[in-house]
Design an enzyme around this catalytic site. Structure first.
Site, short mmCIF file in Angstrom:
data_model
loop_
_atom_site.label_atom_id
_atom_site.label_comp_id
_atom_site.label_asym_id
_atom_site.label_seq_id
_atom_site.Cartn_x
_atom_site.Cartn_y
_atom_site.Cartn_z
N SER A 70 0.70 -1.30 -0.12
CA SER A 70 0.00 0.01 0.04
C SER A 70 0.99 1.33 0.11
O SER A 70 1.64 1.38 0.60
CB SER A 70 -0.94 -0.09 1.42
OG SER A 70 -1.55 1.07 1.43
N GLY A 71 0.75 2.33 -1.03
CA GLY A 71 1.24 3.26 -1.08
C GLY A 71 2.37 3.36 -2.00
O GLY A 71 3.06 4.53 -2.33
N THR A 128 -2.15 1.80 -7.95
CA THR A 128 -3.38 2.29 -8.74
C THR A 128 -2.76 3.56 -9.51
O THR A 128 -3.59 3.60 -10.89
CB THR A 128 -4.33 3.01 -7.73
OG1 THR A 128 -4.67 2.28 -6.47
CG2 THR A 128 -5.46 3.92 -8.19
N SER A 142 -5.45 4.72 -0.52
CA SER A 142 -5.13 3.39 -0.72
C SER A 142 -6.42 2.55 -1.09
O SER A 142 -7.57 2.72 -0.94
CB SER A 142 -4.56 2.81 0.55
OG SER A 142 -4.42 1.59 0.73
N SER A 143 -6.17 1.73 -2.18
CA SER A 143 -7.25 0.61 -2.71
C SER A 143 -7.41 -0.29 -1.67
O SER A 143 -6.49 -1.16 -1.47
CB SER A 143 -6.63 0.16 -3.99
OG SER A 143 -6.45 1.22 -5.02
N ASN A 165 -0.98 5.38 3.11
CA ASN A 165 -1.50 5.75 1.79
C ASN A 165 -2.58 6.77 1.95
O ASN A 165 -3.58 6.26 2.39
CB ASN A 165 -1.65 4.87 0.43
CG ASN A 165 -1.66 5.07 -0.56
OD1 ASN A 165 -1.70 6.53 -0.95
ND2 ASN A 165 -2.02 4.42 -1.53
N GLY A 192 -0.68 -5.50 -2.27
CA GLY A 192 0.63 -6.20 -1.98
C GLY A 192 0.68 -6.96 -0.85
O GLY A 192 -0.34 -7.02 -0.08
N GLU A 250 1.21 -7.85 2.92
CA GLU A 250 0.84 -7.27 3.93
C GLU A 250 1.74 -7.96 5.20
O GLU A 250 1.09 -9.08 5.48
CB GLU A 250 -0.47 -6.95 4.22
CG GLU A 250 -0.96 -6.12 3.23
CD GLU A 250 -2.19 -5.49 3.35
OE1 GLU A 250 -3.00 -6.14 4.37
OE2 GLU A 250 -2.88 -4.41 2.59
#
Length: 1137
Positions: A107-108, A112, A160-161, A157, A387, A389
């Site tokens: 994330s980040g 996206t 973040s998605s 992020n 991704g 985690e």
């Protein structure tokens, strides 16, 4: 603009990690950092693109860059995401190969944004046309809609998605987009009801409250204040750089472009509002007579508004939150829900409602963007998924996310090796087996149908009896104890019994990216993901078009007693479908890396990047690519690049490209084991060989540059000499021409002079002849003229003599007439003087007679008496005139007659003063004692408030009545009147301001000579009694409001609950009476009046600042009070015209 012609030209660091020498993790990170510091955020590993998030805008995504990378070879330019997108698009368009682009990273890291760049590039390079542009616009505009409903701000992020997205873009045979299909994976719906500290809920909630119009919010029964909703975290509600209001307008526009109807948009917003309302529903416990506990809703207002939004009967939903019906075959059992179960049911409904709404949005977008043609399409898939985690507290969500990443890593290794092997076979190169870590054993640990963790979790959820997270962990410890990638303190494996880093309620899995510790708490509940059937049926009964579609299982006619599939089962099935889909396509990889945790540019945190490099398996990827041949290139570009290194191939090679490359390599004496010849490419085993070729090429280019410079300088000098020679010939020709022109001009000028002199002599001779002839003619004329002149003068003299004679007669006659007139004038003047003298003598005689007569009567005091008489007559006339012009008896009448004589100035002023004092005395003599006291109060109010309080001018004309409630006569207040020991000086209704919300409560305000009493308006019960000695000061504002604060003495009995903040329409009268009572009392100090727009009020233990501001009127022209925070009350006073 300089355009690079090869990946190797002007390279910063190494553009392709396959060529990195020596290869180690430290050199890998050093190369990434070197390129990142020079704004080179993209690096290759063969055909894999590594993308570093720069956390700032770079000028590398312009339309010029798109054209630069369009239809270019992958290795022809410096690394860029556009190169990968172009390679995938051209393979799809020209070779009819379905493509997929896999974007991974934590994330980040910019996943996206990378997917947006890929889609924008494809949209820019594909065909044009009205229909094609419409499809492209719909595909691109689907992103803002899904981001609003599926993205959120996290600690890593700001956008973040929180779901996985796979989009298949379909193309026709020309490469023009026809449409697309979106698949979503595992929306993080637990975020709807709870967010970690420092994070937000999904964007759409904040965008709706910030950007919707007042009318829209009114229809949705919402307020803009985030703090009114329990599901919205307040510590991160506002994000720097994120304009929620503008983003809401963008989302509305995007939904319109994608094809949402207006009623569909309204239905979606109603469901979002319903989720917010759900979070505000709270429960309280109640005990039944049989001893069981049940729950009841505390405040039904939010429930009522939610039911109105969704068209549900309030009683139906209220019962669904209080009871649960369990069906088994033909039996139905209804049980009550306690408070904890009711909150679980509420949160489960909110999560399911939002999750199903999101799935419906994806389905609705797919209906709009899907291809209409029925023929086979070329497909490019773009996978943007979470991704790997590893958090401090990892739960069920992290477990299935990491399982998905294990599957992606597995398919990545398999497809990479397969691609390598296929290329070797295609080129006729011998294939050697490559050693690598196969994570299939980890995937089997998780997804095995019998002994896999997901299978055991499903089995535990479905079995009868008591099921807890602990029983699930016990089962794992029994079945997976001997597995080499599973660790637990309670397993049979003794080596973990003393591992204190492994808690008893956790288990650890050794993933390909590292070890991850999972807390087993919540696994069973999150896997069950149960929504009580009563709630489903209540939702189905809603009179709302969208709700019925989201809860089809609530249909009583289609009751299914079969337990719904678990979350783990559904996710494993969707991952399996995704993997099978990816297996059928040619893969392209983008590995996104986050350089730091601060979201700041120019910062490269080595430890963080090293961790991501490890769990993304980038080093292993490089080793796989380098296990055989590190570099390969087609013969034509290879020969074109290195042909200057051999005299036989330079400058032109006439034969086949492969033979030219063979001649080149033989001439350079490169060892045969360092390269191999394929059918269309040359394969170079070691990067050192490639760097050797590049170094030789660089030296050769320097020699060629020197040769080119020498030839150019010679050509330039020769060109300069020839130019000078040509210029000299031109200059000489022009000079000769100029000299001949000058000589001709001199001859021509001399000839002209001779001709002019000859013509002049002839002209002068002719002139002399003409002049002589003219003089002869003029002489005769002159003689005749003189004769005629003599005759004319003689005649003129005769005529003048006659005229002179006539003039003389006229002058003599005029002098005679003048003499006669002067004589007559002298006679008339003499006669007038005689008459005047007679009149003067008569006047003197009359005056003498009068003086003699006066002396007879007045003797010597006649002058003084005449003066006194005159003054007396003037004063008499002055006073009689003043009597008739006297002003009115009103003390405020400032009129006064004008002064008639200057010497009366002092008398006139003094008379005006005396008259004003007299009429004021007459006016005061009419006052009663009560009226006199009122005017004294008015005078004191003027001294206190005049020019200090904006409300004062409007109070001047209002009489001070005192007892506005007629408390002694009104039977409603008989009990309150009897409780008063003293005379009530003032009785009025005031509003007591509540510190919590700024709203007022009606109270009766009573003032006596000893105390201030506040009583309930309805019952008349005394709420507070404050002795006047305990009152230290009163604070009011300078505005036109009626707010005032009674400040009490610290430590007194009345100050236990703090000061009083009140509002009254008779503020001026109340403060004036309080001040007068304090001024007349001898036993206490005079009351202080503080007039300021900002003052402090003591509420129990806290001091609150009351601030008065001017603003536009909102609720008519009334003053409004609003709590801004625990320490500030803001009073908005309408601006007066």
């Amino acid at each position: 603009m300089e355009v690079k012609t090869s990946l190797l030209d002007n390279m910063i660091g190494v553009g392709d990690m396959v060529l990195l020498e020596p290869l180690s993790e430290d050199s890998f990170l050093e190369n990434l950092k070197n390129r990142f510091d020079h704004n080179e955020i993209y690096t290759y590993i063969g055909s894999v693109v590594i993308s570093m998030n720069p956390y700032r805008s770079l000028p590398i995504y312009t339309p010029d860059k798109v054209e630069e990378y369009r239809n270019r070879n992958f290795y022809e330019l410096s690394p860029h995401i556009y190169a990968l997108a172009d390679e995938a698009y051209r393979s799809l368009r020209d070779q009819d190969k379905d493509q997929c682009i896999l974007i991974t990273g934590e994330s980040g890291a910019g996943k996206t944004e990378a997917s947006k760049l890929v889609m924008s590039y494809v949209a820019a390079v594909c065909g044009k046309g009205q229909e094609v542009n419409k499809v492209k616009e719909q595909l691109l505009q689907s992103n803002p809609v899904l981001e609003a409903f599926g993205n959120a701000k996290t600690v890593r992020n700001d956008n973040s998605s929180r779901f996985g997205k796979y989009m298949d873009i379909e193309f026709d045979f020309k490469g023009d987009p026809l449409g697309g299909v979106i698949s979503n994976y595992l929306l993080e719906k637990s975020r709807v009801v709870k967010q970690p500290r420092g994070e937000r809920n999904f964007h759409i909630f904040y965008q709706l409250l910030s950007g919707a119009s007042d009318d829209t919010l009114k229809k949705l029964k919402l307020h803009r204040d985030f703090s009114k909703y329990n599901y919205l975290s307040l510590d991160s509600a506002v994000v720097n750089g994120l304009d929620d209001a503008a983003n809401f307008r963008t989302v509305r526009n995007a939904m319109q472009i994608v094809g949402f109807m207006e009623d569909e948009v309204q239905s979606v917003l109603e469901l979002v509002a319903a989720v917010l309302k759900l979070g505000n529903i709270e429960f309280k416990p109640e005990s039944r007579c049989n001893g069981t506990d049940e729950s009841r809703i505390k405040d039904k207002n939010d429930l009522k508004e939610m039911c109105e939004l969704l068209g549900i009967e309030q009683s139906v939903l209220e019962r669904a939150f209080s009871y649960r019906t369990v069906e088994a075959k033909m039996e139905k059992v209804s049980t009550t829900l306690n408070v904890a179960q009711a909150y679980y049911a509420r949160d489960a409904l909110a999560k399911n409602l939002y999750s199903r709404l999101f799935s419906w949005l994806v389905t609705r977008i797919n209906e709009s963007i899907k291809a209409q043609a029925k023929t086979r399409h070329k497909v490019m898939g773009v996978l943007d998924i979470y991704g790997f985690e590893i958090f401090e507290d990892n739960s069920f969500e992290q477990f299935i996310i990491n399982y998905c990443n294990e599957k992606l890593q597995q398919i990545f290794i398999e497809l990479t090796l397969r691609e390598e092997q296929e290329e070797y076979v295609r080129e006729g190169i011998e294939w050697t087996n490559i050693e690598y870590f196969n994570n299939a054993i980890i995937c089997d640990l998780i997804e095995n149908n019998q002994n896999g963790i997901l299978a055991m979790l499903d089995e535990e959820c479905l079995r009868p009896g008591t099921v807890t997270d602990e029983t699930f962990l016990d089962k794992l410890n029994t079945v997976c104890a001997e597995h080499q990638h599973f660790e637990s303190r309670l397993s049979k494996n003794s080596k973990f019994l003393t591992d204190h880093s492994l808690p008893h309620s956790c288990f650890r899995i050794q993933h390909y990216a590292g070890k991850v510790l999972y807390r087993v708490e919540g696994f069973v509940d999150k896997n069950n993901d149960l929504l009580y059937r009563d709630l489903s049926q209540a939702m189905y009964k809603a009179n709302h078009s969208l709700i019925k579609q989201l809860f089809p299982e609530g249909n009583p006619a289609k009751v299914n007693l079969k337990r719904p599939p678990t979350a783990g089962f559904q996710f494993r099935a969707s991952v399996g479908t995704l993997m099978r889909n990816l297996q059928t396509k040619n893969p392209n990889y983008i590995r996104c890396i986050k350089p730091n945790d601060k979201k700041a540019s120019h910062i490269f945190t080595e430890s963080l990047v090293r961790h991501q490099v490890r769990y993304l398996g980038l080093m292993e990827n490089v080793r796989v690519r380098r296990a055989g041949y590190a570099f390969r290139q087609a013969y034509e570009p290879c020969l074109e690049r290195y042909k200057m290194l051999c005299k036989r191939t330079w400058p032109h090679w006439r034969g086949p490209a492969r033979e030219g490359v063979e001649v080149l390599m033989a001439d350079l004496q490169v060892p045969a084991e360092e390269f191999s010849y394929g059918r269309s490419k040359i394969f170079i085993r070691n990067p050192r060989t490639l760097f050797f070729l590049e170094e030789r090429r660089r030296q050769c280019l320097q020699d060629l540059a020197t040769l080119i410079q020498k030839i150019y300088r010679g050509w330039k000098c020769r060109s300069q000499f020839l130019l000078l020679k040509k210029s000299q010939i031109v200059v000489a020709a022009w000079y000769r021409r100029y000299a001949q022109q000058k000589k001709y001009q001199r001859i021509k000028s001399a000839t002209t002079v001779v001709q002019s002199y000859t013509r002049g002599w002839q002209a002068r001779k002719l002139l002399r002849d003409l002049k002589y002839q003219k003089r002869c003619e003029e002489a005769a004329t002159t003689i005749a003229a003189y004769w005629h002149g003599t005759q004319a003068r003689m005649e003129l003299r005769r005529l003048k003599q006659e005229a002179q004679n006539k003039h003389a007669v006229t002058v003599i006659w005029a002098y005679w007439q003048g003499t006669k007139a002067r004589r007559e004038l002298r006679r008339l003047k003499e006669e007038a003087r005689r008459k005047h003298a007679v009149a003067v003598i008569w006047a003197y005689w009359q005056g003498l007679k009068v003086r003699r007569e006066y002396r007879k009567f007045f003797r010597a005091n006649a002058g003084k008496k005449i003066y006194d008489f005159t003054i007396q007559r003037i004063m008499q006339k002055y006073f009689l005139g003043l009597k008739s012009t006297m002003p009115s008896m009103s003390p405020i009448d400032k009129n006064w007659p004008a002064r008639p004589y200057l010497f009366l100035d002092g008398v006139h002023t003094e008379l005006r003063r005396i008259f004003h004092l007299w009429r004021c005395k007459k006016y005061r003599s009419q006052f009663t004692e009560e009226k006199k006291a009122v005017y004294e109060e008015k005078l004191e109010a003027s001294e206190i408030f005049k020019d200090k309080k904006a409300l004062y001018p409007s109070s001047v004309s209002q009489p001070f009545k005192g007892d506005y409630l007629e408390i002694s006569k009104n039977p409603k207040y008989q009990k309150l009147s009897s409780a008063m020991d003293e005379k009530v000086l003032l009785a009025d209704v005031v509003n007591k301001i509540n510190r919590a919300n700024g709203k007022g409560t009606a109270r009766i305000f009573l003032l006596t000579k000893k105390s201030v009493v506040l009583a309930d308006q309805k019952t008349g019960q005394v709420k507070a009694s404050v002795p006047l000695p305990d009152l230290t000061s009163v604070s009011v504002s300078t505005q036109s409001d009626g707010f005032f604060a009674l400040k009490l003495k610290e430590g007194s009995a009345s100050a236990v609950k703090g000061d009083f903040l009140l509002s009254s329409e008779h503020l001026i009268e109340i403060i004036t009476k309080l001040h007068r009572i304090g001024a007349t009392a001898a036993d206490r100090e005079q009351l202080n009046i503080d007039i300021s727009d900002e003052f402090l009020v003591q509420f129990k233990q806290d001091k609150v600042c009351v601030k008065f501001i001017q603003g536009a009127p909102k609720n008519g022209n009334s003053v409004s009070c609003k709590r801004k925070n625990n320490r500030l009350l803001e009073v908005s006073v309408p601006t007066t015209a």
